[in-house]
Design a protein around this motif. Structure first.
Motif, short mmCIF file in Angstrom:
data_model
loop_
_atom_site.label_atom_id
_atom_site.label_comp_id
_atom_site.label_asym_id
_atom_site.label_seq_id
_atom_site.Cartn_x
_atom_site.Cartn_y
_atom_site.Cartn_z
N HIS A 181 -0.06 8.66 -5.94
CA HIS A 181 0.54 8.84 -4.56
C HIS A 181 1.83 9.29 -4.95
O HIS A 181 2.43 8.61 -5.83
CB HIS A 181 0.45 7.62 -3.78
CG HIS A 181 -0.92 7.52 -3.01
ND1 HIS A 181 -1.15 8.01 -1.88
CD2 HIS A 181 -1.77 6.78 -3.29
CE1 HIS A 181 -2.33 7.69 -1.50
NE2 HIS A 181 -2.92 6.84 -2.56
N HIS B 135 -5.89 2.59 -5.19
CA HIS B 135 -5.43 3.60 -4.22
C HIS B 135 -5.34 5.06 -4.91
O HIS B 135 -4.87 6.16 -4.23
CB HIS B 135 -3.93 3.49 -3.57
CG HIS B 135 -4.15 2.10 -2.89
ND1 HIS B 135 -4.97 1.82 -1.74
CD2 HIS B 135 -3.33 0.85 -3.06
CE1 HIS B 135 -4.74 0.78 -1.29
NE2 HIS B 135 -3.72 0.03 -1.89
N HIS C 198 -2.15 3.95 -8.74
CA HIS C 198 -2.61 2.52 -8.32
C HIS C 198 -3.99 2.41 -8.67
O HIS C 198 -4.61 3.46 -8.53
CB HIS C 198 -2.46 2.15 -6.88
CG HIS C 198 -2.79 0.79 -6.39
ND1 HIS C 198 -3.88 0.19 -6.38
CD2 HIS C 198 -2.01 -0.48 -6.23
CE1 HIS C 198 -4.06 -1.02 -6.02
NE2 HIS C 198 -2.73 -1.59 -5.86
N GLY D 68 0.92 -1.06 -0.19
CA GLY D 68 -0.15 -0.04 0.00
C GLY D 68 0.98 1.16 -0.20
O GLY D 68 2.13 1.16 0.13
#
Length: 307
Positions: A217, A214, A211, A186
């Motif tokens: 990031h 997700h 992702h 993660g």
């Protein structure tokens, strides 16, 4: 005519020195003693009655009139190159010298092979490839083409920029690091990664990954080694120094043969656009145009293989 010829030679010497950023660098590039270049620039300054360069013991700066004179010299040189290109093209067969700036890793992985095949097809063409670190830099006169990777579309009105391909990057590591890396990391799992940084990115320790669940990031990693050379990054990754972002084309064989493995496959590294730059099509020879076609064909084939 002798006086005009001498003025032209001195003007081209001045342009070459400014292009290279110094007398020694220009001398090494053109195989001319720096002292001869210095005399040519001094003679040009004496002829024009102005200071084109301000010299110190360590470096020089270009004066305002020197900058304008340099731009005029580049214009004259481009016109001469255009005339030579037109004459060469009239023969209907690519010929002559083609100078190419190319990142070292891309030259090793693909462009060098394309150049060798191109010269086999067109034996009257000579190619010189000068390696770069991939960073954007002023287009230097001795080069006919510059191959430039970029995270953003290139916009420079003084140059023609054609996109050749997208370089797909993967996150890889040596098998020995497997126990340190979660199978499906993660966003908070990345800081524990030992990493190899590429200084092409604004901050080698900050990676921008995407992702499917997700989202996007900004990941901070523990950079233990960094360089501007992708070939060294590959070697560092193979040696187990850390996780690295590498072009798939550069490490595909390592992955297939088990020396590297793709980690965090659900995280997508940035795609880097690969462009070819040249001052203008008018000054581009038939050899240059055909070589660009060969680059496009070679990179399109590589992209198909990567799918």
């Amino acid at each position: 005519m002798d006086e005009l010829s001498k003025l032209f030679q001195d003007l081209m010497a001045f342009a070459a020195v400014v292009d290279a950023g110094g007398f020694n660098a220009a001398g090494a590039r053109f195989g001319v003693p720096p002292s001869r270049l210095s005399r040519s620039v001094a003679a040009l300054e004496n002829k024009l009655g102005v200071h084109l360069l301000v010299r110190t013991s360590r470096r020089f700066t270009v004066t305002d009139i020197g900058r304008r004179t340099y731009e005029d010299a580049v214009s004259v040189r481009a016109q001469l190159q255009g005339a030579a290109a037109a004459a060469s093209d009239s023969r209907g067969e690519p010929s002559g010298l083609l100078r190419v700036l190319c990142p070292m890793a891309l030259a090793s992985a693909l462009v060098g092979r394309i150049a060798i095949e191109f010269m086999s097809r067109y034996p009257r063409v000579k190619i010189v490839i000068e390696s770069t670190d991939g960073r954007s830099r002023p287009f230097v006169a001795p080069a006919d083409l510059a191959i430039q990777p970029s995270l953003q579309p290139l916009r420079d009105s003084s140059l023609v920029a054609r996109r050749l391909a997208n370089a797909h990057y993967v996150v890889v590591s040596a098998p020995g690091l497997a126990h340190e890396i979660p199978e499906d990391p993660g966003p908070t799992d990345f800081p524990c990664f030992p990493a190899v940084g590429w200084t092409f990115f604004p901050d080698p320790a900050h990676w921008s990954l995407h992702h499917s669940r997700h989202g996007q990031h900004e990941i901070t990693v523990d950079v233990r080694f960094s360089t501007d050379n992708l070939l060294l990054i590959r070697e560092a990754a193979l040696a187990g120094l850390g996780v690295a972002q590498l072009p798939h084309a550069l490490c595909r064989q390592d992955i297939e043969e088990g020396r590297l493995r793709v980690i965090a496959p659900d995280w997508a590294a940035p795609q880097v656009g690969v462009y070819v730059l040249y001052p203008s099509r008018r000054a581009l020879t038939l050899a240059g145009r055909r070589f660009i076609d060969a680059l496009e064909e070679g990179m399109a084939s590589l992209e198909r293989d990567m799918r």
